[in-house]
Design an enzyme around this catalytic site. Structure first.
Site, PDB file in Angstrom:
ATOM      1  N   HIS A  41       9.243  -0.561  -3.917  1.00 30.61           N
ATOM      2  CA  HIS A  41       9.968  -1.242  -5.047  1.00 30.61           C
ATOM      3  C   HIS A  41       9.816  -2.522  -4.957  1.00 30.61           C
ATOM      4  O   HIS A  41      10.507  -3.036  -4.077  1.00 30.61           O
ATOM      5  CB  HIS A  41      11.213  -0.508  -5.338  1.00 30.61           C
ATOM      6  CG  HIS A  41      11.808  -1.261  -6.649  1.00 30.61           C
ATOM      7  ND1 HIS A  41      13.316  -0.918  -6.932  1.00 30.61           N
ATOM      8  CD2 HIS A  41      11.295  -2.152  -7.548  1.00 30.61           C
ATOM      9  CE1 HIS A  41      13.342  -1.667  -8.159  1.00 30.61           C
ATOM     10  NE2 HIS A  41      12.300  -2.314  -8.476  1.00 30.61           N
ATOM     11  N   HIS A  61      -3.832 -11.615  -3.692  1.00 31.47           N
ATOM     12  CA  HIS A  61      -5.013 -10.853  -3.248  1.00 31.47           C
ATOM     13  C   HIS A  61      -4.944 -10.008  -2.165  1.00 31.47           C
ATOM     14  O   HIS A  61      -4.165 -10.451  -1.064  1.00 31.47           O
ATOM     15  CB  HIS A  61      -6.232 -12.032  -3.192  1.00 31.47           C
ATOM     16  CG  HIS A  61      -5.842 -12.779  -2.309  1.00 31.47           C
ATOM     17  ND1 HIS A  61      -6.409 -12.786  -0.905  1.00 31.47           N
ATOM     18  CD2 HIS A  61      -5.393 -14.232  -2.267  1.00 31.47           C
ATOM     19  CE1 HIS A  61      -6.114 -13.773  -0.087  1.00 31.47           C
ATOM     20  NE2 HIS A  61      -5.373 -14.574  -0.895  1.00 31.47           N
TER      21      HIS A  61
END
Ligand SMILES: CC(C)(COP(=O)(O)OP(=O)(O)OC[C@H]1O[C@@H](n2cnc3c(N)ncnc32)[C@H](O)[C@@H]1OP(=O)(O)O)[C@@H](O)C(=O)NCCC(=O)NCCS
Length: 198
Positions: A136, A127
């Site tokens: 990446h 979250h």
């Protein structure tokens, strides 16, 4: 109507993206690659980087190198978004064009995903993360809550970042590294806990 997509980069990453396009009911009409010709995965290599924009379709930049992917995505074409059907993306998370979220990846509520980000196989973004443009996250990366990863940083396979940590732009976090404190200086970091490798 199904989307028609050309994938830029006919390597392993490009073939994984092609699979996601097809699983979503869209069509890969070919690849673009500076170093390959012929057919890849049953699809023709239609041209080289200079041909981007020549065909009226969506494009996807399947280029692992973050800076190169950023450069390619400066082109003003329709960028496809590739989300594997098994990925779990929270309802409030916006996924910009040009992002790939691969099989079994999870993105939890409150997280912000930048342009051209790769969230690779089974990576988890918990979250309230902020994932900068062209980052990446390699396979199996785990980011705890409220982590920030800035532009173009590459987090290697299986690395872990604990909660509330920020990693600067253009860093390389090696495979299996555990990042337990903020990283403010660009460089390559490995180990548990992460240390810069000169
Ligand atoms: C960190 C990394 C970029 C270093 O690459 P490199 O500069 O070519 O480094 P080398 O392979 O020459 O290794 C140099 C030293 O660092 C060590 N090392 C390399 N990667 C390491 C890692 N992730 N953790 C701990 N030590 C590491 C090597 O064992 C070697 O140690 P030595 O000097 O004692 O022999 C690379 O090893 C890595 O982790 N890449 C991530 C790959 C990945 O995630 N791929 C997924 C793609 S989807």
């Amino acid at each position: 109507m199904n989307k028609k997509v050309i994938i830029i980069g006919a390597g392993g990453h490009g073939r994984v993206v092609a699979d996601i396009v097809r699983l979503n009911g869209d069509e890969v009409i070919g690849f673009i690659d500076d170093n390959k010709t012929g057919f890849v995965n049953g699809c023709e290599v239609l041209g080289t980087i200079k041909d981007i924009g020549k065909f009226d379709c969506y494009y996807f930049a399947a280029i692992g190198d973050n800076a190169t992917r950023q450069k390619i995505m400066e082109k003003d074409v329709k960028w496809y978004t590739a989300i594997h059907p098994s990925a779990v993306v929270a309802k409030d998370v916006e996924v910009p064009n040009g992002v790939v979220i691969m099989a079994n990846a999870v993105v939890n509520p409150g997280s912000v995903i930048g342009k051209g980000v790769i969230i690779n196989t089974a990576a988890t973004v918990d979250h309230d993360n902020v994932i900068g443009d062209f980052v990446h996250l390699s396979p199996g990366v785990h980011l705890a809550g409220t982590v920030t990863i800035k532009e173009r940083t590459w987090v290697g396979i299986g690395a872990i970042v604990i909660n509330n940590v920020t990693i600067c732009s253009d860093a390389m976090i090696g495979a299996g590294t555990v990042v337990a404190k903020d990283i403010t200086e660009c460089g390559t970091y490995v180990g548990v806990p992460a240390r810069i490798r000169i």
